[in-house]
Design a protein around this motif. Structure first.
Motif, PDB file in Angstrom:
ATOM      1  N   GLU A   1      13.253  20.404 -27.234  1.00 29.73           N
ATOM      2  CA  GLU A   1      13.413  19.014 -27.874  1.00 29.73           C
ATOM      3  C   GLU A   1      11.945  18.104 -27.988  1.00 29.73           C
ATOM      4  N   LEU A   2      11.930  17.607 -29.237  1.00 28.93           N
ATOM      5  CA  LEU A   2      10.417  17.166 -29.328  1.00 28.93           C
ATOM      6  C   LEU A   2      10.415  15.675 -28.182  1.00 28.93           C
ATOM      7  N   VAL A   3       9.762  15.865 -27.462  1.00 31.09           N
ATOM      8  CA  VAL A   3       9.573  14.685 -26.648  1.00 31.09           C
ATOM      9  C   VAL A   3       8.419  13.803 -27.213  1.00 31.09           C
ATOM     10  N   ALA A   4       7.267  14.493 -27.731  1.00 32.64           N
ATOM     11  CA  ALA A   4       5.573  13.068 -28.264  1.00 32.64           C
ATOM     12  C   ALA A   4       5.165  14.245 -28.953  1.00 32.64           C
ATOM     13  N   ARG A   5       4.478  12.983 -30.266  1.00 30.20           N
ATOM     14  CA  ARG A   5       3.605  14.384 -31.043  1.00 30.20           C
ATOM     15  C   ARG A   5       2.457  12.746 -31.184  1.00 30.20           C
ATOM     16  N   ILE A   6       1.651  12.941 -31.053  1.00 35.34           N
ATOM     17  CA  ILE A   6       0.726  12.874 -31.296  1.00 35.34           C
ATOM     18  C   ILE A   6      -0.387  13.680 -32.919  1.00 35.34           C
ATOM     19  N   THR A   7      -0.755  13.122 -33.928  1.00 32.63           N
ATOM     20  CA  THR A   7      -1.409  13.796 -35.146  1.00 32.63           C
ATOM     21  C   THR A   7      -3.181  13.632 -35.410  1.00 32.63           C
ATOM     22  N   SER A   8      -2.997  14.409 -35.994  1.00 36.09           N
ATOM     23  CA  SER A   8      -4.796  13.964 -35.732  1.00 36.09           C
ATOM     24  C   SER A   8      -5.845  13.159 -35.881  1.00 36.09           C
ATOM     25  N   GLY A   9      -5.274  12.037 -36.544  1.00 39.63           N
ATOM     26  CA  GLY A   9      -5.977  10.802 -36.643  1.00 39.63           C
ATOM     27  C   GLY A   9      -5.514   9.789 -35.161  1.00 39.63           C
ATOM     28  N   GLY A  10      -4.317  10.281 -34.212  1.00 40.47           N
ATOM     29  CA  GLY A  10      -4.127   9.462 -32.831  1.00 40.47           C
ATOM     30  C   GLY A  10      -3.118   8.930 -32.948  1.00 40.47           C
ATOM     31  N   SER A  11      -2.499   9.323 -34.608  1.00 36.47           N
ATOM     32  CA  SER A  11      -0.840   8.364 -34.151  1.00 36.47           C
ATOM     33  C   SER A  11      -0.347   8.842 -33.389  1.00 36.47           C
ATOM     34  N   THR A  12       0.929   7.606 -33.197  1.00 34.13           N
ATOM     35  CA  THR A  12       1.827   8.710 -32.050  1.00 34.13           C
ATOM     36  C   THR A  12       2.730   8.485 -31.916  1.00 34.13           C
ATOM     37  N   ASN A  13       4.380   8.910 -31.987  1.00 33.45           N
ATOM     38  CA  ASN A  13       5.718   9.128 -31.847  1.00 33.45           C
ATOM     39  C   ASN A  13       5.764   9.279 -30.927  1.00 33.45           C
ATOM     40  N   TYR A  14       7.536   8.473 -30.327  1.00 34.34           N
ATOM     41  CA  TYR A  14       8.159   9.181 -29.171  1.00 34.34           C
ATOM     42  C   TYR A  14       9.430   9.645 -29.450  1.00 34.34           C
ATOM     43  N   ALA A  15      10.542  10.842 -29.181  1.00 34.50           N
ATOM     44  CA  ALA A  15      11.200  11.406 -28.916  1.00 34.50           C
ATOM     45  C   ALA A  15      11.754  10.693 -27.675  1.00 34.50           C
ATOM     46  N   GLY A  16      13.770  10.004 -27.667  1.00 36.70           N
ATOM     47  CA  GLY A  16      14.251  10.370 -26.586  1.00 36.70           C
ATOM     48  C   GLY A  16      14.348   9.578 -25.632  1.00 36.70           C
ATOM     49  N   SER A  17      14.348   9.792 -24.814  1.00 35.46           N
ATOM     50  CA  SER A  17      14.153   8.850 -23.605  1.00 35.46           C
ATOM     51  C   SER A  17      13.029   8.815 -22.873  1.00 35.46           C
ATOM     52  N   GLY A  18      12.054   9.752 -23.347  1.00 37.29           N
ATOM     53  CA  GLY A  18      10.965   9.400 -22.380  1.00 37.29           C
ATOM     54  C   GLY A  18      10.094   8.111 -22.968  1.00 37.29           C
ATOM     55  N   LYS A  19      10.985   7.621 -24.686  1.00 39.72           N
ATOM     56  CA  LYS A  19      10.933   5.999 -25.094  1.00 39.72           C
ATOM     57  C   LYS A  19       9.932   5.178 -23.770  1.00 39.72           C
ATOM     58  N   GLY A  20       8.858   4.920 -23.634  1.00 37.02           N
ATOM     59  CA  GLY A  20       8.056   3.297 -22.776  1.00 37.02           C
ATOM     60  C   GLY A  20       7.841   3.970 -21.999  1.00 37.02           C
ATOM     61  N   ARG A  21       8.355   6.119 -21.011  1.00 37.70           N
ATOM     62  CA  ARG A  21       8.139   6.110 -19.889  1.00 37.70           C
ATOM     63  C   ARG A  21       6.349   7.177 -20.149  1.00 37.70           C
ATOM     64  N   PHE A  22       6.637   7.808 -21.027  1.00 38.80           N
ATOM     65  CA  PHE A  22       5.895   8.662 -21.284  1.00 38.80           C
ATOM     66  C   PHE A  22       4.606   8.608 -22.339  1.00 38.80           C
ATOM     67  N   THR A  23       3.449   8.818 -22.386  1.00 39.31           N
ATOM     68  CA  THR A  23       2.027   8.721 -23.354  1.00 39.31           C
ATOM     69  C   THR A  23       1.505   9.692 -23.798  1.00 39.31           C
ATOM     70  N   ILE A  24       1.427   9.790 -24.802  1.00 37.21           N
ATOM     71  CA  ILE A  24       0.665  10.809 -25.711  1.00 37.21           C
ATOM     72  C   ILE A  24      -0.469  10.911 -25.675  1.00 37.21           C
ATOM     73  N   SER A  25      -1.278  11.583 -25.100  1.00 37.37           N
ATOM     74  CA  SER A  25      -2.889  11.119 -26.019  1.00 37.37           C
ATOM     75  C   SER A  25      -3.964  12.165 -25.967  1.00 37.37           C
ATOM     76  N   ARG A  26      -5.052  12.528 -26.814  1.00 41.04           N
ATOM     77  CA  ARG A  26      -5.590  13.282 -26.806  1.00 41.04           C
ATOM     78  C   ARG A  26      -7.755  13.550 -26.497  1.00 41.04           C
ATOM     79  N   ASP A  27      -7.811  14.512 -26.213  1.00 43.77           N
ATOM     80  CA  ASP A  27      -9.591  14.206 -26.135  1.00 43.77           C
ATOM     81  C   ASP A  27      -9.873  15.423 -26.747  1.00 43.77           C
ATOM     82  N   ASN A  28     -10.738  15.510 -28.427  1.00 37.84           N
ATOM     83  CA  ASN A  28     -10.818  15.904 -29.343  1.00 37.84           C
ATOM     84  C   ASN A  28     -11.618  17.114 -28.952  1.00 37.84           C
ATOM     85  N   ALA A  29     -13.147  15.651 -27.847  1.00 37.95           N
ATOM     86  CA  ALA A  29     -14.325  17.162 -27.555  1.00 37.95           C
ATOM     87  C   ALA A  29     -13.607  17.972 -26.268  1.00 37.95           C
ATOM     88  N   LYS A  30     -12.079  17.568 -25.473  1.00 40.32           N
ATOM     89  CA  LYS A  30     -12.003  19.300 -24.257  1.00 40.32           C
ATOM     90  C   LYS A  30     -11.278  19.549 -25.233  1.00 40.32           C
TER      91      LYS A  30
END
Length: 115
Positions: A46-75
């Motif tokens: 099941e999908l937990v979280a998504r981050i687009t190339s532009g940095g927009s985020t979406n969360y699914a299921g019970s992770g909402k409010g508890r999980f945070t997705i982020s990205r570091d393009n330099a790394k």
């Protein structure tokens, strides 16, 4: 050759936190959307979280409010910060990179939430 390598899983007590990392190689990371999925024993992935190339985020299921997705393009790395973990969060967590019809998966990292 495309590789996605997850790390950061492990055993944690209920209420604890973990930060998962997924480092990609072989792709232009910055233009790919990145997802975190999970699969518990006997259940579908099941999908937990998504981050687009532009940095927009979406969360699914019970992770909402508890999980945070982020990205570091330099790394070339995407993260999943998981707080207030519950036993039902126990699963293998996978990252996926995707762009149009192309998608690539990592091998997964085990997260076990137990006292």
């Amino acid at each position: 050759q495309v590789q996605l390598v997850e790390s950061g899983g492990g055993l944690v007590q209920p209420g604890g936190s973990l930060r998962l990392s997924c480092t990609a190689s072989g792709i232009i990371f910055s233009i790919h959307a990145m997802d975190w999925y999970r699969q518990a024993p006997g259940k579908e992935r099941e999908l937990v979280a998504r981050i687009t190339s532009g940095g927009s985020t979406n969360y699914a299921g019970s992770g909402k409010g508890r999980f945070t997705i982020s990205r570091d393009n330099a790394k070339n790395t995407v993260y999943l910060q998981m707080n207030s973990l519950k036993p039902e969060d126990t699963a293998v967590y996978y990252c996926k990179a995707w762009l149009a019809l192309a998608n690539y998966w990592g091998q997964g990292t085990q997260v076990t939430v137990s006292s």
